[in-house]
Scaffold this motif. Structure first.
Motif, PDB file in Angstrom:
ATOM      1  N   ALA A   1       8.120  18.887  -9.587  1.00 27.83           N
ATOM      2  CA  ALA A   1       8.953  20.040  -9.228  1.00 27.83           C
ATOM      3  C   ALA A   1       9.839  19.713  -8.034  1.00 27.83           C
ATOM      4  N   LYS A   2       9.384  18.750  -7.208  1.00 32.64           N
ATOM      5  CA  LYS A   2      10.177  18.394  -6.014  1.00 32.64           C
ATOM      6  C   LYS A   2      10.317  16.884  -5.956  1.00 32.64           C
ATOM      7  N   LYS A   3      11.262  16.458  -5.131  1.00 28.86           N
ATOM      8  CA  LYS A   3      11.464  15.026  -4.894  1.00 28.86           C
ATOM      9  C   LYS A   3      10.154  14.400  -4.384  1.00 28.86           C
ATOM     10  N   VAL A   4       9.799  13.232  -4.901  1.00 30.27           N
ATOM     11  CA  VAL A   4       8.580  12.563  -4.434  1.00 30.27           C
ATOM     12  C   VAL A   4       8.966  11.425  -3.489  1.00 30.27           C
ATOM     13  N   THR A   5       8.484  11.524  -2.237  1.00 29.52           N
ATOM     14  CA  THR A   5       8.760  10.475  -1.250  1.00 29.52           C
ATOM     15  C   THR A   5       7.490   9.675  -1.005  1.00 29.52           C
ATOM     16  N   LEU A   6       7.623   8.361  -0.939  1.00 31.70           N
ATOM     17  CA  LEU A   6       6.445   7.513  -0.720  1.00 31.70           C
ATOM     18  C   LEU A   6       6.706   6.560   0.440  1.00 31.70           C
ATOM     19  N   HIS A   7       5.663   6.310   1.241  1.00 26.51           N
ATOM     20  CA  HIS A   7       5.764   5.280   2.283  1.00 26.51           C
ATOM     21  C   HIS A   7       5.164   3.981   1.753  1.00 26.51           C
ATOM     22  N   LEU A   8       5.771   2.862   2.122  1.00 27.75           N
ATOM     23  CA  LEU A   8       5.283   1.558   1.675  1.00 27.75           C
ATOM     24  C   LEU A   8       4.817   0.741   2.889  1.00 27.75           C
ATOM     25  N   THR A   9       3.632   0.155   2.770  1.00 22.21           N
ATOM     26  CA  THR A   9       3.182  -0.784   3.802  1.00 22.21           C
ATOM     27  C   THR A   9       2.943  -2.124   3.117  1.00 22.21           C
ATOM     28  N   PRO A  10       3.677  -3.163   3.517  1.00 25.05           N
ATOM     29  CA  PRO A  10       3.508  -4.447   2.799  1.00 25.05           C
ATOM     30  C   PRO A  10       2.066  -4.961   2.925  1.00 25.05           C
TER      31      PRO A  10
ATOM     32  N   ARG B   1       0.889  -1.164   0.000  1.00 21.17           N
ATOM     33  CA  ARG B   1       0.000   0.000   0.000  1.00 21.17           C
ATOM     34  C   ARG B   1       0.923   1.207   0.000  1.00 21.17           C
ATOM     35  N   ILE B   2       0.671   2.165  -0.877  1.00 25.36           N
ATOM     36  CA  ILE B   2       1.577   3.321  -0.920  1.00 25.36           C
ATOM     37  C   ILE B   2       0.864   4.549  -0.344  1.00 25.36           C
ATOM     38  N   SER B   3       1.624   5.372   0.376  1.00 25.78           N
ATOM     39  CA  SER B   3       1.028   6.589   0.939  1.00 25.78           C
ATOM     40  C   SER B   3       2.052   7.715   0.933  1.00 25.78           C
ATOM     41  N   LEU B   4       1.536   8.943   1.115  1.00 24.49           N
ATOM     42  CA  LEU B   4       2.403  10.129   1.083  1.00 24.49           C
ATOM     43  C   LEU B   4       2.778  10.534   2.508  1.00 24.49           C
ATOM     44  N   PRO B   5       3.909  11.165   2.695  1.00 27.50           N
ATOM     45  CA  PRO B   5       4.228  11.703   4.020  1.00 27.50           C
ATOM     46  C   PRO B   5       3.132  12.692   4.431  1.00 27.50           C
ATOM     47  N   SER B   6       2.851  12.753   5.749  1.00 31.59           N
ATOM     48  CA  SER B   6       1.743  13.620   6.160  1.00 31.59           C
ATOM     49  C   SER B   6       2.043  15.070   5.778  1.00 31.59           C
ATOM     50  N   GLY B   7       0.991  15.766   5.421  1.00 28.38           N
ATOM     51  CA  GLY B   7       1.133  17.174   5.030  1.00 28.38           C
ATOM     52  C   GLY B   7       1.459  17.361   3.554  1.00 28.38           C
ATOM     53  N   SER B   8       1.576  16.241   2.785  1.00 34.69           N
ATOM     54  CA  SER B   8       1.877  16.410   1.348  1.00 34.69           C
ATOM     55  C   SER B   8       0.663  17.014   0.642  1.00 34.69           C
ATOM     56  N   PRO B   9       0.899  17.878  -0.334  1.00 32.83           N
ATOM     57  CA  PRO B   9      -0.248  18.448  -1.046  1.00 32.83           C
ATOM     58  C   PRO B   9      -0.954  17.389  -1.895  1.00 32.83           C
ATOM     59  N   LYS B  10      -2.223  17.595  -2.158  1.00 30.44           N
ATOM     60  CA  LYS B  10      -3.013  16.645  -2.956  1.00 30.44           C
ATOM     61  C   LYS B  10      -2.522  16.638  -4.410  1.00 30.44           C
ATOM     62  N   ASN B  11      -2.142  17.829  -4.881  1.00 29.31           N
ATOM     63  CA  ASN B  11      -1.673  17.929  -6.271  1.00 29.31           C
ATOM     64  C   ASN B  11      -0.169  18.166  -6.303  1.00 29.31           C
ATOM     65  N   LEU B  12       0.501  17.411  -7.153  1.00 33.46           N
ATOM     66  CA  LEU B  12       1.958  17.497  -7.237  1.00 33.46           C
ATOM     67  C   LEU B  12       2.337  18.592  -8.229  1.00 33.46           C
ATOM     68  N   GLU B  13       3.148  19.529  -7.764  1.00 31.07           N
ATOM     69  CA  GLU B  13       3.580  20.601  -8.681  1.00 31.07           C
ATOM     70  C   GLU B  13       4.572  20.062  -9.705  1.00 31.07           C
ATOM     71  N   SER B  14       4.550  20.649 -10.888  1.00 32.16           N
ATOM     72  CA  SER B  14       5.424  20.095 -11.934  1.00 32.16           C
ATOM     73  C   SER B  14       6.276  21.175 -12.584  1.00 32.16           C
ATOM     74  N   VAL B  15       7.336  20.721 -13.224  1.00 39.68           N
ATOM     75  CA  VAL B  15       8.108  21.620 -14.087  1.00 39.68           C
ATOM     76  C   VAL B  15       8.098  20.992 -15.474  1.00 39.68           C
ATOM     77  N   THR B  16       8.107  21.831 -16.483  1.00 41.92           N
ATOM     78  CA  THR B  16       8.113  21.243 -17.825  1.00 41.92           C
ATOM     79  C   THR B  16       9.461  21.431 -18.489  1.00 41.92           C
ATOM     80  N   ARG B  17      10.009  20.265 -18.833  1.00 37.08           N
ATOM     81  CA  ARG B  17      11.188  20.254 -19.701  1.00 37.08           C
ATOM     82  C   ARG B  17      10.645  19.652 -20.976  1.00 37.08           C
ATOM     83  N   THR B  18      11.350  18.713 -21.641  1.00 35.18           N
ATOM     84  CA  THR B  18      10.700  18.051 -22.776  1.00 35.18           C
ATOM     85  C   THR B  18       9.533  17.229 -22.231  1.00 35.18           C
TER      86      THR B  18
END
Ligand code: HEM
Length: 528
Positions: free
Chosen positions: A515-524, A493-510
């Motif tokens: 826009a920022k590092k994405v950290t995920l918690h894993l629960t087997p 089961r994957i989850s976000l660290p508490s306080g993470s925004p619902k929408n992930l900000e992005s940057v456009t290259r090609t």
């Protein structure tokens, strides 16, 4: 399935009369004449409005060079915002079809699905995508032909046709499912003792490179063990530079600036890696072919071998193509998958539905091809994630070598026409609640949703482009993302660290990146 005898025949075949043939140690390649692409488009110009009547900036805003500078200031409150913001402001001011100046040239922008359909349905012999200047200059300075993404005309078609015959066939992609499943299985096993993925994109770059290694070179590269032949820094340099290089001032056209030199070094490294890998793959094929008994290699799908034996491509062009696929297939899928995982982590209910679907349809004996086709909710999640976090910069661009009629306006030949797909996919006129993750939009028969919420116009969502110049790796990319995600959600089961925004900000290259590092918690998940 390729049998050993077929391999031997293929590797030994030689036809003296072939044109433009070249050899890799006894393996023959050639350029056969190709069948011609279909009809050339023409239109009746009577009664249509002139190009000057196309809505768009007037007065000072329409002046070459000065216009773009002042309108960027006007439409972005003095800040040079993202191109999509500027295009959105233009659409609000001028409507769904407008023209604007980029440097000295006019470009036409279309911002609704009907207009997108009109532009992309124009059938021409060789659809033309604008050149990427830094790539062109690299080619000239290093005496290298351009790749599939930027080649034009007949040269593009001669590379695209044989490539798509091998890469886009559903059966070819299906045959790679067990190999991708193997990579995904190893990846998930490597997470056994992990409870937090610190940098999701970094990890997925390794997975995507490993999958591309299987597609392009038929070998496990060892990226999951940190042995990637290509550094992500080099790939970042390539994609960031191609996006940056389109900006206003281009001194690299005249001098080998440090910016250009970094780009050149990274691309040359990529060529070197693929040349070396191809050489090794050919050696492996030869030794497989020389063995009298069948072995595992002979029954594996093998893109490189099928291109070599196809007879339409020279050795150099196969190398070029494989370099394009390898380079183009990593950043695109790893970023897209990172956004999908973020959405699934942020939307518990959707993740649970995906998990239930996986439990209903998959077995513990490797991934069954038909099982994958039943993962309709997972597929809907992928599409909705791509709609919300559109994977490419702005949208497809087309240039026609004859005048054309778009919505009653005469668009002169050679005028770039941009389909603002990134904005269209987030436009509340076509997708109600555009900032919300609603995978049901993409489920067939989701009658609970009204027409404005449901995905109801095929040209409103074009993450892979459309038509003969659309993404050649689409099927492979989608399959890879689904198979790897399925393996992850099946086990954690994957989850976000508490306080993470619902929408992930992005940057456009090609390709669009977080826009920022994405950290995920894993629960087997509990075992079977
Ligand atoms: C989620 C992943 C991907 C996305 C969103 C994506 C998107 C795109 C888009 C939008 C285009 C231009 C289409 C147009 O102009 O209409 C394109 C072209 C292309 N893509 Fe992809 N792509 C992805 C994955 C891949 C992969 C895995 C490969 C290689 C196996 C690949 C290879 C290419 C190539 C070679 C072209 C140029 C095709 C041509 O001009 O004939 N892409 N891609």
């Amino acid at each position: 399935m390729l049998k050993t005898r077929t391999l031997l025949t293929a590797l030994r075949s030689s036809t003296p009369s072939l044109r433009n043939s070249s050899t890799i140690e006894g393996v023959k390649f050639n350029d056969k004449p190709l069948e011609e692409p279909p009809d050339v488009w023409s239109f009746d110009s009577s009664g249509i409005q002139s190009f000057d009547s196309v809505p768009g900036p007037k007065g000072i805003y329409a002046l070459p060079f000065i216009g773009p500078l002042v309108h960027v200031k006007k439409f972005s409150n003095g800040k040079i915002g993202g191109l999509n913001d500027i295009l959105r402001a233009y659409r609000q001011a001028h409507g769904d079809l407008f023209r604007l100046r980029i440097a000295s040239r006019w470009i036409v922008v279309v911002s609704n699905p009907d207009l997108a359909k009109e532009v992309l349905s124009i059938r021409v012999k060789y659809p033309f995508r604008p050149e990427v200047e830094i790539v062109k200059i690299f080619g000239i300075r290093n005496n290298k032909e351009e790749g599939l993404g930027t080649l034009q005309g007949e040269a593009w078609w001669n590379l695209r046709k044989p490539a798509q015959d091998h890469i886009m066939k559903p059966s070819a992609v299906r045959s790679y499912i067990p190999l991708i499943d193997e990579v995904a299985g190893d990846f998930v096993a490597s997470l056994k003792d992990t409870r937090t993925i610190d940098d999701c994109l970094q990890l997925l770059n390794a997975v995507a490179t490993e999958c591309m290694g299987m597609l392009c070179f038929n070998r496990r590269l060892g990226c999951l063990q940190g042995q990637s032949p290509i550094s992500m820094e080099d790939l970042n340099t390539i994609f960031t530079s191609t996006a940056e290089a389109g900006k206003f001032f281009k001194p690299y056209k005249y001098f080998r600036t440090p910016f250009y030199r970094r780009f050149e070094k990274a691309v040359l490294k990529l060529h070197c890696i693929t040349d070396n890998e191809i050489e090794c793959a050919v050696q492996r094929l030869k030794s497989t072919a020389e063995e009298s008994t069948e072995n595992a290699h002979a029954s594996c799908p093998n893109l490189l071998l099928s291109m070599m034996t196809d007879g339409r491509l020279t050795k150099d062009r196969i190398n070029l193509l494989i370099t394009n696929l390898f380079g183009g297939g990593i950043d695109s899928t790893s970023n897209t998958m990172t956004f999908l995982w973020y959405e699934l982590a942020a939307n518990e209910e959707a993740q649970k539905k995906v998990y239930d679907e996986i439990s209903d349809h998959s077995s513990n004996h490797g991934l069954d091809t038909t099982a994958l086709s039943k993962m309709t909710f997972l597929k809907a999640c992928l599409r909705e994630s791509m709609r919300k976090n559109f994977p490419t910069n702005v949208g497809s661009v087309r240039i026609f070598d004859t005048d054309c009629n778009i919505s009653g306006y005469k668009i002169p030949k050679k005028t770039p026409i941009l389909i603002a797909s990134n904005n269209i996919s987030k436009d509340s006129r076509f997708y109600k609640y555009p900032d919300q993750f609603i995978p049901e939009r993409f489920l067939r028969g989701s009658d609970a949703l009204d027409n404005k919420t449901r995905h109801s116009h095929p040209f409103a969502f074009l993450p892979f482009g459309f038509g003969p110049r659309s993404c050649i790796g689409q099927r492979f990319a989608e399959t890879e993302i689904l198979v790897v995600t399925l393996n992850l959600i099946k086990n954690f089961r994957i989850s976000l660290p508490s306080g993470s925004p619902k929408n992930l900000e992005s940057v456009t290259r090609t390709f669009t990146a977080p826009a920022k590092k994405v950290t995920l918690h894993l629960t087997p998940r509990p075992g079977p």
